[in-house]
Design an enzyme around this catalytic site. Structure first.
Site, PDB file in Angstrom:
ATOM      1  N   SER A 160       0.852  -1.501  -0.126  1.00  9.01           N
ATOM      2  CA  SER A 160      -0.022   0.160   0.135  1.00  9.01           C
ATOM      3  C   SER A 160       0.794   1.249  -0.192  1.00  9.01           C
ATOM      4  O   SER A 160       0.463   2.364  -0.139  1.00  9.01           O
ATOM      5  CB  SER A 160      -1.132  -0.034   1.330  1.00  9.01           C
ATOM      6  OG  SER A 160      -0.398  -0.303   2.549  1.00  9.01           O
ATOM      7  N   GLU A 203      -8.956 -10.135   3.759  1.00  8.42           N
ATOM      8  CA  GLU A 203      -9.367  -8.679   3.500  1.00  8.42           C
ATOM      9  C   GLU A 203     -10.871  -8.393   2.929  1.00  8.42           C
ATOM     10  O   GLU A 203     -10.928  -9.327   1.974  1.00  8.42           O
ATOM     11  CB  GLU A 203      -8.162  -7.938   2.534  1.00  8.42           C
ATOM     12  CG  GLU A 203      -8.471  -6.845   2.208  1.00  8.42           C
ATOM     13  CD  GLU A 203      -7.558  -5.746   1.554  1.00  8.42           C
ATOM     14  OE1 GLU A 203      -6.462  -6.310   1.264  1.00  8.42           O
ATOM     15  OE2 GLU A 203      -7.736  -4.695   1.316  1.00  8.42           O
TER      16      GLU A 203
HETATM   17  O1  KIV Z   1      -0.559  -3.381   1.605  1.00  6.91           O
HETATM   18  C1  KIV Z   1      -1.031  -3.354   2.689  1.00  6.91           C
HETATM   19  O2  KIV Z   1      -1.088  -2.386   3.319  1.00  6.91           O
HETATM   20  C2  KIV Z   1      -1.700  -4.675   2.877  1.00  6.91           C
HETATM   21  C3  KIV Z   1      -2.910  -4.508   3.935  1.00  6.91           C
HETATM   22  C4  KIV Z   1      -4.186  -3.889   3.314  1.00  6.91           C
HETATM   23  C5  KIV Z   1      -2.949  -5.802   4.528  1.00  6.91           C
HETATM   24  O3  KIV Z   1      -1.575  -5.437   2.112  1.00  6.91           O
END
Ligand code: KIV
Length: 260
Positions: free
Chosen positions: A47, A182
């Site tokens: 993310s 998720e």
């Molecule tokens: O990349 C991220 O922040 C994630 C979370 C949504 C679990 O994979």
């Protein structure tokens, strides 16, 4: 027996005992604050593509991005388990998955996370067999949003719920120590957690449905006001504080005065 460090063993032992916390961090100061606040696991999530780099989704994130940010986080963290996300296109085969996992461990990760259940069972097994702890990720898979029709809730039909359950079983068989669930229907996350011998970590999957929860740091502290997911529960409004501080600084700058 798979070798896992003591921190991970003690998190596994908390199944059904006490809730497990996980928060993302992508840089030294954030990771240090989050670690010092007592979180169990810090996820260097892909993310970071959106939160740090301004991309529209995680599909633009490269291994070099992840190595750069994981190294900074690892420098900061003394207590939490540091989990590094394996970015898209870096675990197409079990062999490639192992090379990617080793690269992330070499810059300080304690564990890696990868998306996919049954389709990635062999990939996870190969990494775990090399002594590297793995967190799975099932339900909505952000790296697949473009091909799977966006960020919709998963597990709405019986077939979809059964497929997510099979994904969990594959991740467990492969030897993962925990699994992120998720954006599934809350009842589906709860049912999977009951059937799952390892730690389940929910995001957008309801509260009180999993063994723990993961939050994206920016959602948690209100640091990314341009998009806030519906399930986020901000505990602060950092973006307002930053705007106020910057405006106050700008307004306080003075032209030269006689006194100097
Ligand atoms: O990349 C991220 O922040 C994630 C979370 C949504 C679990 O994979």
């Amino acid at each position: 027996m798979i070798t896992m460090n003591n921190k991970i063993q003690s998190i596994l032992a908390r199944k059904g005992q006490s809730p497990v916390s996980e928060i993302t961090a992508y840089d030294y100061p954030t990771a240090r604050l989050v670690d010092e606040a007592g979180v169990d696991m810090i996820l260097v999530g892909d993310s970071l593509g959106m939160m740090m780099l301004g991309y529209p989704d995680t599909t633009h994130v490269t291994l070099n991005h992840m190595l750069h940010h994981t190294e900074a986080v690892a420098r900061a963290v003394k207590t939490a388990v540091v989990i590094a996300d394996m970015p898209i296109n870096t675990y197409e085969t079990p062999e490639q998955a192992l090379q990617t996992a080793k690269a992330l461990m070499s810059v300080g990760a304690d564990a890696v996370k990868l998306e996919g259940g049954a389709a990635k069972e062999e990939h996870i097994r190969t990494i775990v067999s090399a002594g590297i702890p793995v967190q799975g990720h099932i339900g909505l898979l952000p790296q697949k949003v473009l091909e799977e029709g966006g960020y919709r809730m998963r597990g709405k039909t019986d077939e979809e719920a059964a497929a997510i359950m099979r994904d969990m079983e594959a991740v467990v068989r492969a030897g993962a120590f925990s699994v992120v669930i998720e954006c599934t229907r809350h009842a589906v996350a709860a049912e999977i957690t009951k059937a799952c011998p390892i730690i389940t970590i929910g995001i957008g999957a309801g509260h009180g449905t999993c063994d723990g929860e993961v939050a994206v740091f920016h959602d948690l502290v209100g640091a990314f006001p341009w998009f806030v997911p519906g399930f986020a529960q901000p505990k602060a409004n950092i973006s307002e504080d930053i705007t106020r501080a910057v405006k106050s600084y700008i307004g306080g700058i003075q032209l030269p005065t006689e006194q100097f």
